[in-house]
Structures are given as structure tokens and as C-alpha cells.
Design a protein around this motif. Structure first.
Motif, PDB file in Angstrom:
ATOM      1  N   ALA A 213       9.485   3.781  -2.930  1.00  0.00           N
ATOM      2  CA  ALA A 213      10.065   4.216  -1.661  1.00  0.00           C
ATOM      3  C   ALA A 213      11.587   4.192  -1.724  1.00  0.00           C
ATOM      4  CB  ALA A 213       9.568   3.325  -0.526  1.00  0.00           C
ATOM      5  N   GLY A 214      12.133   3.161  -2.374  1.00  0.00           N
ATOM      6  CA  GLY A 214      13.580   3.090  -2.507  1.00  0.00           C
ATOM      7  C   GLY A 214      14.133   4.281  -3.274  1.00  0.00           C
ATOM      8  N   LYS A 215      13.477   4.620  -4.364  1.00  0.00           N
ATOM      9  CA  LYS A 215      13.905   5.778  -5.160  1.00  0.00           C
ATOM     10  C   LYS A 215      13.756   7.064  -4.349  1.00  0.00           C
ATOM     11  CE  LYS A 215      12.843   8.256  -9.452  1.00  0.00           C
ATOM     12  NZ  LYS A 215      11.971   8.293 -10.659  1.00  0.00           N
ATOM     13  N   GLU A 216      12.658   7.170  -3.623  1.00  0.00           N
ATOM     14  CA  GLU A 216      12.369   8.388  -2.853  1.00  0.00           C
ATOM     15  C   GLU A 216      13.369   8.606  -1.722  1.00  0.00           C
ATOM     16  OE1 GLU A 216       8.950  11.293  -2.108  1.00  0.00           O
ATOM     17  OE2 GLU A 216       9.928  10.355  -3.811  1.00  0.00           O
ATOM     18  N   TYR A 217      13.827   7.500  -1.097  1.00  0.00           N
ATOM     19  CA  TYR A 217      14.660   7.625   0.098  1.00  0.00           C
ATOM     20  C   TYR A 217      16.091   7.148  -0.112  1.00  0.00           C
ATOM     21  CZ  TYR A 217      10.250   8.676   2.343  1.00  0.00           C
ATOM     22  OH  TYR A 217       9.040   9.259   2.677  1.00  0.00           O
ATOM     23  N   GLY A 218      16.466   6.929  -1.360  1.00  0.00           N
ATOM     24  CA  GLY A 218      17.870   6.684  -1.663  1.00  0.00           C
ATOM     25  C   GLY A 218      18.362   5.275  -1.477  1.00  0.00           C
ATOM     26  N   PHE A 219      17.494   4.280  -1.615  1.00  0.00           N
ATOM     27  CA  PHE A 219      17.909   2.887  -1.523  1.00  0.00           C
ATOM     28  C   PHE A 219      17.899   2.223  -2.901  1.00  0.00           C
ATOM     29  CE2 PHE A 219      16.000   3.646   2.687  1.00  0.00           C
ATOM     30  CZ  PHE A 219      16.978   3.136   3.527  1.00  0.00           C
ATOM     31  N   LYS A 220      18.841   1.342  -3.130  1.00  0.00           N
ATOM     32  CA  LYS A 220      18.739   0.412  -4.242  1.00  0.00           C
ATOM     33  C   LYS A 220      17.650  -0.591  -3.875  1.00  0.00           C
ATOM     34  CE  LYS A 220      21.296  -3.316  -6.519  1.00  0.00           C
ATOM     35  NZ  LYS A 220      22.584  -4.067  -6.587  1.00  0.00           N
ATOM     36  N   THR A 221      16.860  -1.027  -4.838  1.00  0.00           N
ATOM     37  CA  THR A 221      15.808  -1.994  -4.538  1.00  0.00           C
ATOM     38  C   THR A 221      15.931  -3.217  -5.438  1.00  0.00           C
ATOM     39  OG1 THR A 221      14.256  -0.849  -6.021  1.00  0.00           O
ATOM     40  CG2 THR A 221      14.171  -0.293  -3.669  1.00  0.00           C
TER      41      THR A 221
ATOM     42  N   PHE B 135       6.359  -0.156 -13.761  1.00  0.00           N
ATOM     43  CA  PHE B 135       6.457   0.951 -12.801  1.00  0.00           C
ATOM     44  C   PHE B 135       7.644   0.734 -11.874  1.00  0.00           C
ATOM     45  CE2 PHE B 135       5.571   2.641  -8.571  1.00  0.00           C
ATOM     46  CZ  PHE B 135       5.298   3.975  -8.848  1.00  0.00           C
ATOM     47  N   ALA B 136       7.781  -0.483 -11.349  1.00  0.00           N
ATOM     48  CA  ALA B 136       8.877  -0.777 -10.428  1.00  0.00           C
ATOM     49  C   ALA B 136      10.231  -0.616 -11.116  1.00  0.00           C
ATOM     50  CB  ALA B 136       8.722  -2.192  -9.874  1.00  0.00           C
ATOM     51  N   GLN B 137      10.334  -1.117 -12.333  1.00  0.00           N
ATOM     52  CA  GLN B 137      11.586  -0.988 -13.082  1.00  0.00           C
ATOM     53  C   GLN B 137      11.898   0.475 -13.379  1.00  0.00           C
ATOM     54  OE1 GLN B 137      12.046  -2.354 -17.336  1.00  0.00           O
ATOM     55  NE2 GLN B 137      13.377  -3.859 -16.355  1.00  0.00           N
ATOM     56  N   ASP B 138      10.904   1.248 -13.753  1.00  0.00           N
ATOM     57  CA  ASP B 138      11.103   2.672 -14.029  1.00  0.00           C
ATOM     58  C   ASP B 138      11.590   3.424 -12.799  1.00  0.00           C
ATOM     59  OD1 ASP B 138      10.307   2.285 -16.631  1.00  0.00           O
ATOM     60  OD2 ASP B 138       8.275   3.053 -16.336  1.00  0.00           O
ATOM     61  N   ASN B 139      11.280   2.875 -11.625  1.00  0.00           N
ATOM     62  CA  ASN B 139      11.723   3.500 -10.380  1.00  0.00           C
ATOM     63  C   ASN B 139      12.989   2.851  -9.821  1.00  0.00           C
ATOM     64  OD1 ASN B 139       9.765   5.712  -9.278  1.00  0.00           O
ATOM     65  ND2 ASN B 139       8.458   4.161 -10.229  1.00  0.00           N
ATOM     66  N   GLY B 140      13.674   2.098 -10.686  1.00  0.00           N
ATOM     67  CA  GLY B 140      15.010   1.619 -10.340  1.00  0.00           C
ATOM     68  C   GLY B 140      15.101   0.234  -9.755  1.00  0.00           C
TER      69      GLY B 140
ATOM     70  N   LEU C 189      -5.245   7.739   0.313  1.00  0.00           N
ATOM     71  CA  LEU C 189      -4.824   9.099  -0.027  1.00  0.00           C
ATOM     72  C   LEU C 189      -3.545   9.530   0.684  1.00  0.00           C
ATOM     73  CD1 LEU C 189      -8.308  10.863   0.024  1.00  0.00           C
ATOM     74  CD2 LEU C 189      -7.062   9.943  -1.942  1.00  0.00           C
ATOM     75  N   ILE C 190      -2.940   8.637   1.461  1.00  0.00           N
ATOM     76  CA  ILE C 190      -1.724   8.989   2.189  1.00  0.00           C
ATOM     77  C   ILE C 190      -0.630   9.477   1.251  1.00  0.00           C
ATOM     78  CG2 ILE C 190       0.236   7.966   3.419  1.00  0.00           C
ATOM     79  CD1 ILE C 190      -1.639   6.390   5.069  1.00  0.00           C
ATOM     80  N   HIS C 191      -0.449   8.759   0.156  1.00  0.00           N
ATOM     81  CA  HIS C 191       0.645   9.052  -0.769  1.00  0.00           C
ATOM     82  C   HIS C 191       0.222   8.546  -2.142  1.00  0.00           C
ATOM     83  CE1 HIS C 191       4.621   8.720  -2.705  1.00  0.00           C
ATOM     84  NE2 HIS C 191       5.096   9.509  -1.769  1.00  0.00           N
ATOM     85  N   PRO C 192       0.584   9.240  -3.213  1.00  0.00           N
ATOM     86  CA  PRO C 192       0.124   8.817  -4.540  1.00  0.00           C
ATOM     87  C   PRO C 192       0.702   7.494  -5.013  1.00  0.00           C
ATOM     88  CG  PRO C 192       1.663  10.649  -4.721  1.00  0.00           C
ATOM     89  CD  PRO C 192       1.323  10.513  -3.271  1.00  0.00           C
ATOM     90  N   PHE C 193       1.861   7.080  -4.500  1.00  0.00           N
ATOM     91  CA  PHE C 193       2.490   5.845  -4.960  1.00  0.00           C
ATOM     92  C   PHE C 193       2.802   4.851  -3.846  1.00  0.00           C
ATOM     93  CE2 PHE C 193       3.862   9.207  -7.973  1.00  0.00           C
ATOM     94  CZ  PHE C 193       3.160   8.757  -9.082  1.00  0.00           C
TER      95      PHE C 193
END
Length: 302
Positions: free
Chosen positions: A71-79, A100-105, A26-30
Motif C-alpha cells: 500500500a505504501g508503494k502504491e500510494y506514495g508512502f515510505k514504509t 515481498f515487503a522489502q521488494d516493495n520498499g 478478491l478485493i485486491h491481489p496484494f
């Protein structure tokens, strides 16, 4: 942001063993469970180094790949995700984790299984830098010294009441963190998700205490393997508790814990805490496999 994490009592057994579960999922949804813990200090380090990209490794249904992408999308990193199995390049849309990973960049580099084995070699890493430029490297599964530091924060003072701490084991980083911050009276029990005697050696190198053991009888055939018996257990557990478990890690751990309790492995009156390490995103992919085989699927609220 850390969401509510709490210890939930599951039941007290006839031998007065009490079983609780720590809802790290439950720490974080993703970026849930141990993935949040493992990434926390790595993301801070990458920011301090001025890195713009994160590169990591994983398989088709990797919880780690999904977490790094978000996390990359959330904190501004290319992944960048180096994915085991070149045949998967044409199956992204059929794979919930990769989609999911692709949708998040996340950008993918699909590798043959043979070449993937070289992922820790310096020459292989340098070749990746030639392809993608500079990046902050996060190993497969996320385990390194900074990940262990994050996992050392799982246990809190309120957890001192427990005699046994149980967790599933993949690369060994989570259990090492638990071992390092466990109280002197506690024993840490690990339930490996895969076969291999290498785990003891890997954990011994990074753990600071010897109050632990691995119980290997509950792999259900190996990594990502399952059975009707396990699926039935996951669904019964969900019906009874409304807590979803994944079939690769936490489900096998909880099955093992309850079986050991019924076999009087834990002394009478013991208090046992199981760590829910998340990993629920992988259920969608597993359910696709189960449906294709006309088998019952896993119930969960995702």
C-alpha cells in the motif's frame, strides 16, 4: 481499486443449513480482505495529515506487514516495519513475507521480543521517531477506529438474508466492524486464531452491539499453530471449491463452522455467511515450515 467481491455458496447440509463465503480475499491481489478494509481510511487520514511515512509492527509472516508495504508503494508512502525477532534480520531472503515487503520498499527495524512488548508505550514510539523522523503510526494488525470504520463496509444490504455472520479473529477490529453494521436479526460468530480471554474485553470496548460470541475451540494449539488434520481439511476444501484458505485464520474458521453445522449448533434452515479475510500470502511461509518437517503442504493458487 476494489476487485470483484461476491458471496459464493459452498453447500447445503442435511439439516438444511446453507453455508456461503464472502470472497473478500478478491478485493485486491496484494492488499486483500480485511487488510484493505483496515488500511483504507488510515491511508486517507495519513494523506490528509501530509504524512510521508507509515510505520507499523508485525511478525515474520504478517499479512499486515505485507499489505502495508504494498500500500505504501502504491500510494506514495515510505514504509517502516518494526519486526518482532531480531534474529530475522539475517533471514529476509528465506522469508517470503519479508522479501515481498522489502521488494516493495519497506525498511525494517528488527526488535527483540522483549522490547517489542513495549510497542504501545509513548516512550518507545518517541524513540522510533528519533530514529526515523515523523511518521503515521498504524498499530500491529491495523486495528484502530479508522480500521473499524473500514470493516463496517464489509456487509452490504444483500447480506441481510443471512442469519449468522462468521469471521476469524485476530486483534478484533474486523469482527467489531461486522457487529456494528449487522442487522438486528443477525448474530456474529468469531473464531479466534489465538488463545486469550482479553479478546472479549477488547471487542466489547469497540463494538456497539452485543449480538456476538467467540468460539475458542478451533485454534489448533494457538496462533500460527497447525496440525495434519487442519492441513488435510484445507486441501480437501480447496479440491472441492477451488477456494484457498490460510492455516492461521480462515482455515480454522471454516473448519469450525462446518464442525458446528454437523453438531447442529445452527438451527435448521439457517443461512450462514463466512467472511474470507484474505491472508493467503502467509501460505508460502507455512509451506516452507511444513516441507522442513516432511509434512504435507497446503494447496493454493498463489
Amino acid at each position: 481499486m476494489i476487485f470483484d467481491v461476491f458471496n459464493q455458496e459452498i453447500k447445503e447440509f442435511n439439516n438444511q443449513v446453507s453455508l456461503y463465503i464472502k470472497r473478500e480475499d478478491l478485493i485486491h491481489p496484494f492488499i486483500s480482505g480485511n487488510k484493505y478494509r483496515k488500511l483504507k481510511y488510515n491511508l486517507i487520514q495519513a494523506q490528509e495529515e501530509g504524512q510521508k511515512a507509515l510505520l507499523t509492527f508485525g511478525g515474520a509472516f504478517s499479512n499486515h506487514i505485507a499489505a502495508v508495504a504494498f500500500a505504501g508503494k502504491e500510494y506514495g508512502f515510505k514504509t517502516i516495519g518494526v519486526i518482532r525477532g531480531e534474529e530475522l534480520s539475517s533471514k529476509i531472503n528465506d522469508n517470503a513475507t519479508l522479501s515481498f515487503a522489502q521488494d516493495n520498499g519497506m525498511e525494517f527495524y528488527f526488535e527483540t521480543r522483549n522490547e517489542y512488548r513495549n510497542k504501545e508505550e509513548k516512550l518507545y514510539i518517541n524513540n522510533l521517531k528519533d530514529l526515523f523522523g515523523d511518521f503515521y503510526l498504524i498499530p500491529e494488525g491495523g486495528t484502530n477506529s479508522l480500521a473499524i470504520r473500514g470493516c463496517e463496509e464489509i456487509l452490504t444490504e444483500e447480506d441481510d438474508m443471512f442469519d449468522y455472520i462468521c469471521c476469524s479473529v485476530g486483534t478484533g477490529g474486523t469482527i467489531a466492524g461486522l457487529i456494528n453494521t449487522s442487522a438486528t436479526h443477525q448474530k456474529i460468530i468469531g473464531f479466534p486464531a489465538l488463545f486469550g480471554d482479553f479478546l472479549e474485553n477488547d471487542i466489547s470496548r469497540i463494538a456497539k452491539k452485543d449480538n456476538w460470541e467467540l468460539i475458542k475451540e478451533y485454534t489448533f494449539g494457538g496462533y500460527a499453530k497447525t496440525s495434519d488434520k487442519l492441513i488435510e481439511y484445507l486441501n480437501r476444501f480447496y479440491n472441492n471449491t477451488k477456494i484457498p484458505l490460510d492455516p492461521v485464520y480462515t482455515g480454522k474458521m471454516m473448519f469450525g463452522i462446518e464442525d458446528l453445522i454437523n453438531k447442529n449448533f445452527f438451527p435448521k434452515g439457517s443461512k450462514v455467511l463466512a467472511i474470507h479475510t484474505g491472508g493467503l500470502q502467509g501460505i508460502k511461509g507455512m509451506n516452507v515450515k511444513l516441507k522442513n518437517k516432511n509434512l504435507q503442504i497446503i494447496k493454493f493458487d498463489g
